[in-house]
Design a protein around this motif. Structure first.
Motif, PDB file in Angstrom:
ATOM      1  N   LEU A  64       6.103  -6.033  -7.253  1.00 55.34           N
ATOM      2  CA  LEU A  64       5.423  -4.953  -7.956  1.00 55.34           C
ATOM      3  C   LEU A  64       5.055  -3.845  -6.971  1.00 55.34           C
ATOM      4  N   PRO A  65       5.301  -2.596  -7.327  1.00 56.54           N
ATOM      5  CA  PRO A  65       4.881  -1.498  -6.438  1.00 56.54           C
ATOM      6  C   PRO A  65       3.368  -1.330  -6.453  1.00 56.54           C
ATOM      7  N   THR A 113       2.922   0.875   0.369  1.00 54.50           N
ATOM      8  CA  THR A 113       4.169   1.037  -0.383  1.00 54.50           C
ATOM      9  C   THR A 113       5.411   0.650   0.408  1.00 54.50           C
ATOM     10  N   MET A 114       5.372   0.778   1.744  1.00 55.37           N
ATOM     11  CA  MET A 114       6.588   0.551   2.530  1.00 55.37           C
ATOM     12  C   MET A 114       6.435  -0.575   3.548  1.00 55.37           C
ATOM     13  N   ALA A 115       5.577  -0.388   4.543  1.00 58.75           N
ATOM     14  CA  ALA A 115       5.470  -1.377   5.617  1.00 58.75           C
ATOM     15  C   ALA A 115       4.058  -1.374   6.172  1.00 58.75           C
ATOM     16  N   PRO A 116       3.319  -2.486   6.059  1.00 56.54           N
ATOM     17  CA  PRO A 116       1.969  -2.547   6.620  1.00 56.54           C
ATOM     18  C   PRO A 116       1.940  -2.721   8.136  1.00 56.54           C
ATOM     19  N   MET A 145      -4.042  -9.656  -8.729  1.00 56.91           N
ATOM     20  CA  MET A 145      -3.843  -8.239  -8.413  1.00 56.91           C
ATOM     21  C   MET A 145      -5.166  -7.494  -8.325  1.00 56.91           C
ATOM     22  N   THR A 146      -6.088  -7.771  -9.240  1.00 58.17           N
ATOM     23  CA  THR A 146      -7.374  -7.077  -9.200  1.00 58.17           C
ATOM     24  C   THR A 146      -8.179  -7.461  -7.959  1.00 58.17           C
ATOM     25  N   ARG A 147      -8.066  -8.718  -7.505  1.00 55.51           N
ATOM     26  CA  ARG A 147      -8.729  -9.110  -6.263  1.00 55.51           C
ATOM     27  C   ARG A 147      -8.205  -8.271  -5.093  1.00 55.51           C
ATOM     28  N   ILE A 148      -6.898  -8.137  -5.020  1.00 58.72           N
ATOM     29  CA  ILE A 148      -6.301  -7.384  -3.915  1.00 58.72           C
ATOM     30  C   ILE A 148      -6.669  -5.906  -4.017  1.00 58.72           C
ATOM     31  N   LYS A 207      -3.481   0.514  -6.944  1.00 55.09           N
ATOM     32  CA  LYS A 207      -3.086   0.022  -8.269  1.00 55.09           C
ATOM     33  C   LYS A 207      -1.684  -0.566  -8.204  1.00 55.09           C
ATOM     34  N   PHE A 208      -1.561  -1.843  -8.634  1.00 51.64           N
ATOM     35  CA  PHE A 208      -0.246  -2.454  -8.824  1.00 51.64           C
ATOM     36  C   PHE A 208       0.306  -2.026 -10.189  1.00 51.64           C
TER      37      PHE A 208
END
Length: 403
Positions: free
Chosen positions: A62-63, A87-90, A312-315, A335-336
């Motif tokens: 998921l983006p 979005t790309m690389a952490p 997802m909401t936790r993250i 937002k996912f």
């Protein structure tokens, strides 16, 4: 006798597996079945591996975008330093998908995820994941949190400004509960069943039936019977082929005993309970026993709403609180896009797009953007149904009456 009195062992202990290493250093959780449950042993159970993989890969694909809200307008915060990290690389060796998969796997197997925040000019410039086994959170007397991390170079005590912590369901507000530890009885039972089944097929004999006779067969007759029986009655091509027996031979089929049947049912129950531990529908791990065409779609919706959305909401909340400074967190949030899970249903997507355009919720270009298509000329118009417009004459009469 001297060795026994002095407590010396007769020989060194050989550690040749992760399970023996965990037992030697005291890692893992004892269960009533006699099995020591560790993260590695739990993942060796197929249903656990499948559940963790389904959750991790579902969220990993998921983006996740950083959004800036200005009044009622919300736009992607592409200029923020955190946007490319999400979005790309952490970091320099992981993609965003791999990072989210690792995060979810740590939550499922350990209940906590930790990452070291590399700060640059007041913003997070890189996220480096840390093994949860070497991190110990502690709440200090002044209600601040510190993390003792056992690096290879030694122990270091880090603050909340240096550690990003995502936790699962918690009872003290600091440490996430470890699902493997709290489900060790069922996991130990599953390990014992797998071990029993493996030894059964290794040491036991399983057959579909036996040929029985009271006469004594010569070696020549036995070899001829064996050759003819294997050639004429074994294999799919020879199924339901009539037997021609001689010398008083009698075929006696062998079916599963009540003990074997109960073992199979117990294993199914254990696998179902482990699916409930991770809140993954059984059909997501290839168990289609009780699935029909009518409930598959509903179970898929439940998987998104009750399995993925809580994670997802936790993250999302931890990104807003732990990765944004106090100023940015007031008008920025992560937002996912769970709508990406609908990309496989072309008919359902186009039907929802049609309703959105018809009722003025979406424009054609909004829909084209969701489909990764370029905008078209005149596609930014929002339609309004004629039967849903307001009556301007009634508004004018109301104004005259009020005046």
């Amino acid at each position: 006798m001297l060795r026994a009195l002095l407590g010396r062992k007769s020989g060194p202990q050989v550690i040749d597996s992760p399970e023996k290493l965990a037992q030697a250093i005291g890692v893992g959780y004892e269960s009533a079945s006699g099995q020591r449950v560790t993260t590695t042993s739990a993942l060796q159970q197929l249903v656990v591996f499948s559940c963790v993989r389904v959750l991790a890969e579902s969220i990993g694909m998921l983006p996740c975008r950083l959004v800036k809200q200005d009044g009622r307008v919300r736009l992607p915060a592409t200029g923020h330093r955190l946007y490319p990290l999400l979005t790309m690389a952490p970091n320099g060796f992981m993609t965003a998908q791999e990072f989210w998969e690792l995060l979810v796997a740590c939550l499922c197997l350990r209940g906590n995820f930790f990452a070291y925040k590399v700060n640059a000019l007041g913003n997070v410039g890189e996220l480096l994941p840390i093994n949860p086994d070497i991190v110990t959170p502690r709440l200090k007397d002044d209600w601040t949190v510190e993390y003792a991390v056992d690096f290879k170079s030694g122990r270091r005590v880090l603050t909340q400004d240096e550690i990003w912590h995502v936790r699962l369901f918690t009872l003290d507000g600091l440490n996430g509960l470890n699902p493997i530890a709290y489900a060790r009885q069922q996991l130990g039972l599953g390990q014992a069943m797998d071990t029993h089944a493996a030894k059964l097929f290794t040491n036991g004999a399983v057959t579909s039936g036996v040929l029985r006779t009271e006469q004594e067969l010569t070696d020549e007759a036995f070899d001829r019977l064996k050759t003819e029986f294997q050639g004429e009655h074994m294999g799919v091509a020879n199924a339901y082929k009539p037997m021609i027996l001689e010398m008083g031979l009698d075929w006696k089929p062998i079916s599963l005993s009540a003990v074997d049947t109960q073992f199979i049912e117990s294993k199914k129950l254990t696998e179902s309970q482990l699916c409930g531990l991770f809140r993954v529908p059984p059909h997501m791990v290839a168990n289609m026993e009780k699935m029909t065409l009518n409930n598959t779609e509903q179970m898929g919706m439940n998987f998104v709403n009750y399995s993925l959305v809580p994670i997802m909401t936790r993250i999302e909340h931890r990104i807003q609180v732990g990765l944004l400074n106090e100023k940015d967190r007031l008008n920025h949030y992560a937002k996912f896009n769970a709508g990406a899970l609908m990309r496989g249903d072309l008919k359902g997507r186009y039907a929802s797009y049609g309703q959105g355009i018809q009722w003025g919720i979406l424009s054609p270009n909004d829909c084209r953007e969701l489909e990764d298509e370029n905008p078209r000329e005149g596609g930014d118009i929002y339609l309004t149904p004629m039967n849903m417009t307001t009556n301007p004459e009634a508004a004018d009469d109301a104004d005259k009456t009020a005046s």
